[in-house]
Design a protein around this motif. Structure first.
Motif, PDB file in Angstrom:
ATOM      1  N   PHE A   1       0.783  -1.237   0.000  1.00 43.04           N
ATOM      2  CA  PHE A   1       0.000   0.000   0.000  1.00 43.04           C
ATOM      3  C   PHE A   1       0.809   1.278   0.000  1.00 43.04           C
ATOM      4  CE2 PHE A   1      -3.059  -3.089   1.788  1.00 43.04           C
ATOM      5  CZ  PHE A   1      -3.968  -3.012   0.747  1.00 43.04           C
ATOM      6  N   SER A   2       2.154   1.180   0.084  1.00 46.69           N
ATOM      7  CA  SER A   2       2.879   2.452   0.089  1.00 46.69           C
ATOM      8  C   SER A   2       2.948   3.010  -1.333  1.00 46.69           C
ATOM      9  CB  SER A   2       4.277   2.278   0.689  1.00 46.69           C
ATOM     10  OG  SER A   2       5.010   1.384  -0.072  1.00 46.69           O
ATOM     11  N   LYS A   3       2.821   4.331  -1.411  1.00 49.27           N
ATOM     12  CA  LYS A   3       2.723   4.983  -2.717  1.00 49.27           C
ATOM     13  C   LYS A   3       4.082   5.044  -3.416  1.00 49.27           C
ATOM     14  CE  LYS A   3      -1.595   6.661  -3.013  1.00 49.27           C
ATOM     15  NZ  LYS A   3      -2.088   5.367  -2.521  1.00 49.27           N
ATOM     16  N   ASN A   4       5.139   5.112  -2.597  1.00 47.05           N
ATOM     17  CA  ASN A   4       6.474   5.302  -3.145  1.00 47.05           C
ATOM     18  C   ASN A   4       7.143   3.947  -3.370  1.00 47.05           C
ATOM     19  OD1 ASN A   4       9.213   5.922  -3.490  1.00 47.05           O
ATOM     20  ND2 ASN A   4       8.924   7.846  -2.415  1.00 47.05           N
TER      21      ASN A   4
ATOM     22  N   SER B   1       8.172   0.734  -0.848  1.00 44.86           N
ATOM     23  CA  SER B   1       7.691  -0.632  -1.063  1.00 44.86           C
ATOM     24  C   SER B   1       8.858  -1.602  -1.017  1.00 44.86           C
ATOM     25  CB  SER B   1       7.000  -0.734  -2.422  1.00 44.86           C
ATOM     26  OG  SER B   1       5.768  -0.106  -2.388  1.00 44.86           O
TER      27      SER B   1
ATOM     28  N   GLU C   1      10.111   6.266  -8.654  1.00 43.33           N
ATOM     29  CA  GLU C   1       9.664   6.178  -7.268  1.00 43.33           C
ATOM     30  C   GLU C   1       8.160   6.332  -7.153  1.00 43.33           C
ATOM     31  OE1 GLU C   1      12.141   8.207  -8.202  1.00 43.33           O
ATOM     32  OE2 GLU C   1      13.624   8.487  -6.619  1.00 43.33           O
ATOM     33  N   SER C   2       7.628   7.350  -7.822  1.00 43.69           N
ATOM     34  CA  SER C   2       6.192   7.597  -7.668  1.00 43.69           C
ATOM     35  C   SER C   2       5.551   7.782  -9.034  1.00 43.69           C
ATOM     36  CB  SER C   2       5.975   8.833  -6.800  1.00 43.69           C
ATOM     37  OG  SER C   2       6.878   9.838  -7.193  1.00 43.69           O
TER      38      SER C   2
ATOM     39  N   PRO D   1      -0.856   6.695 -10.745  1.00 45.67           N
ATOM     40  CA  PRO D   1      -1.642   5.457 -10.717  1.00 45.67           C
ATOM     41  C   PRO D   1      -2.374   5.252 -12.038  1.00 45.67           C
ATOM     42  CG  PRO D   1      -2.673   7.134  -9.363  1.00 45.67           C
ATOM     43  CD  PRO D   1      -1.367   7.690  -9.806  1.00 45.67           C
TER      44      PRO D   1
ATOM     45  N   ASN E   1      -4.424   3.005 -14.227  1.00 44.01           N
ATOM     46  CA  ASN E   1      -5.247   1.801 -14.106  1.00 44.01           C
ATOM     47  C   ASN E   1      -5.515   1.255 -15.497  1.00 44.01           C
ATOM     48  OD1 ASN E   1      -6.421  -0.121 -12.639  1.00 44.01           O
ATOM     49  ND2 ASN E   1      -7.938   1.196 -11.666  1.00 44.01           N
TER      50      ASN E   1
END
Lengths: 367, 174
Positions: B24-27, B31, B80-81, B84, B86
């Motif tokens: 669940f970590s965004k970065n 993770s 890193e980020s 999202p 989909n």
């Protein structure tokens, strides 16, 4: 029982911490001597109080945390660098054992049967501190330093692992105590001088010492991964580097130079740590000497050296050692045993010839 | 409650927490770091079961080598980020369905076995000595030599494939 462990662990940390402080003084004085200077000699007799003065200075320095760093990782990175360099020493035997208040006290924190593997796993963990410091600083130079160091440490870990394997084959055990006891007749450096040399070069690269101190090449990367660190956080990186130097010299002495063994060590077990200390001092001088006299190697050559020279040579050494031991055991002929150092030295000369040819070809025209 | 059980419970909490943190970590760097912690926890599980060799190998290979490469790639790509994206809308429900099936299956097997006395028990200490390691190595290099060599060739081919795919062809570089 557990009280003994805690006390021994504490003493070991204390040894490494004071060792670090005085190693900085030793290095500065030795460097100065080689460069025909005097070095720090003002604080105390012969500058003996200099490390304490340095520590006080570093503690009172202002500690900056730049605005756009990844804060948690930025704070964690120095700790992650220091901890492996402290705990890795736990399996290194400093001596045999002695009697105190009627109970036997061994001169090592732990004798685990996979001691060498423990060293390998902690050494492989040690990369994280530097990589994360580089990344979390949010600074291009620091980032490049971190990436360089991780590439370098991964590359040289292979040769390092293979020189561990050579010592394991010679000692027929993964426990460091057994490996030291196996050297009672003969130090392994006599049997396998090239293995010891590979270990030494690979560990120089692992701890980012000159001439492999790429991650902190000043003229290219300012200070590499620790560019954004100041005060005590910087001191932790500094501390980790010097503790790693001490520890790898201890490991090299243990694997190839007979560890705590020396004359009369059977009768007076407390002489063990003294012998180990003397061996470490000599090995440390070697590292300082290299730093004082050799220029930094270029980065592409560093990688080429690691993959094209060190790895094949280490593979050849491991193969020669294993075959020699096997043949000597099967035919019970010591001649096969003595073919190990001869063949190893021949392969070393072949490797040197390759380097020489490569350098000569490169100096004519093409890059 | 024995001390082993307490250690086991704490460690399993840490293992689950780090696994969730990884998911669940965004970065991506965080993770990867959670995954490293998870691997280290698993290594301590092996130590609890009295298998120091596998524990150390787990740390060296997974936490030390593979995850460093992961981090290296994440940092080199600057990934890193990522936003999202989909791209596969059917992926999420399918993943949830499959993981529910897996969880039910595992729970069923566990409780089914627990009744019959075939529950997972730690092997006795004699299995985990260096002597048994020697046995394992002998079996690996005698009886299972062919699978071992095939695996190593497979790895080599994968490595060569990566090199060939990323190599710039002459003249096509510009």
């Amino acid at each position: 029982m557990w009280v003994e462990w805690i006390v021994k662990g504490f003493i070991l940390c204390l040894i490494l911490l004071t060792g670090f402080a005085y190693l900085t003084l030793y290095e500065r004085r030795a460097l100065a001597r080689i460069q025909v200077r005097v070095g720090p000699n003002r604080a105390g007799p012969q500058g003996l109080l200099q490390p304490i003065a340095d520590a006080v200075k570093l503690i009172f320095k202002e500690e900056l945390t730049p605005g756009k760093v990844y804060k948690v990782v930025f704070l964690l990175a120095p700790v992650l660098t220091v901890v492996p360099s402290l705990i890795i020493a736990a399996v290194i035997p400093l001596g045999t054992s002695f009697e105190l208040f009627g109970r036997e006290i061994t001169l090592y924190v732990a004798d685990i049967n996979v001691g060498v593997l423990y060293l390998m796993s902690i050494a492989s963990i040690a990369v994280y501190g530097i990589v994360l410091a580089g990344w979390s600083s949010n600074n291009k130079y620091a980032m490049l330093g971190g990436i360089r160091s991780s590439a370098q440490m991964i590359s040289y870990e292979l040769a390092l692992g293979l020189s561990f394997v050579t010592a394991i084959i010679l000692g027929n055990s993964m426990s460091l105590v057994d490996i030291v006891n196996g050297q009672k007749q003969l130090w392994y450096v006599v049997v396998q001088p090239v293995g010891a040399l590979i270990f030494w070069i690979a560990t120089l690269a692992e701890v980012n010492r000159a001439p492999f101190d790429m991650p902190e090449a000043e003229q290219e990367l300012t200070a590499g991964y620790h560019a954004e660190y100041s005060g005590m956080k910087f001191a932790l990186f500094f501390m980790a580097e010097y503790q790693k130097m001490i520890v790898i010299c201890m490991i090299l002495a243990t694997l190839y130079l007979g560890g705590y063994l020396g004359p009369f060590v059977d009768k007076f077990p407390l002489l063990g740590p003294v012998y180990l200390f003397l061996k470490v001092i000599v090995l440390l001088f070697g590292m300082i000497w290299v730093r004082a006299t050799w220029p930094r190697i270029r980065y592409d050559r560093l990688m080429a050296f690691g993959w094209k020279i060190m790895l094949p040579l280490a593979l050849a050494i491991a193969f020669i050692t294993a075959t020699g031991i096997l043949l000597a055991d099967t035919f019970e002929n010591p001649l096969y045993f003595w073919s190990i150092p001869v063949l190893s030295l021949i392969s070393l000369f072949v490797a040197i010839a390759f380097i020489y040819r490569d350098l000569r070809r490169k100096s004519h025209g093409r890059v | 409650m024995s001390s082993d059980l307490i250690v086991f419970l704490v460690l399993s909490l840490v293992a689950i927490a780090t696994a969730l943190g990884m998911l669940f970590s965004k970065n991506a760097v965080y993770s990867a770091l959670f995954l490293v912690l998870n691997f280290v926890t698993v290594a301590i599980f092996y130590l609890l079961l009295g298998a120091p060799f596998i524990a150390m190998a787990q740390i060296t290979v997974y936490a030390g080598a593979i995850m460093v490469l992961f981090l290296f790639v994440i940092m080199l790509l600057g990934a890193e980020s990522l936003a999202p994206a989909n791209s596969l809308p059917w992926q999420k429900p399918l993943a949830i369905l499959l993981s529910i099936i897996l969880a039910v299956e595992a729970t069923y097997l566990l409780f089914n076995r627990a009744g019959t006395g075939m529950a997972v028990v730690a092997p006795d200490a004699s299995v985990n000595t260096m002597e048994s390691l020697r046995e394992m190595a002998l079996a690996l290099f005698n009886q299972f030599l062919l699978p071992f060599e095939v695996t190593s060739i497979l790895l080599l081919v994968a490595m060569m494939g990566a090199i060939v795919l990323t190599r710039q062809e002459k003249g096509a570089a510009q």
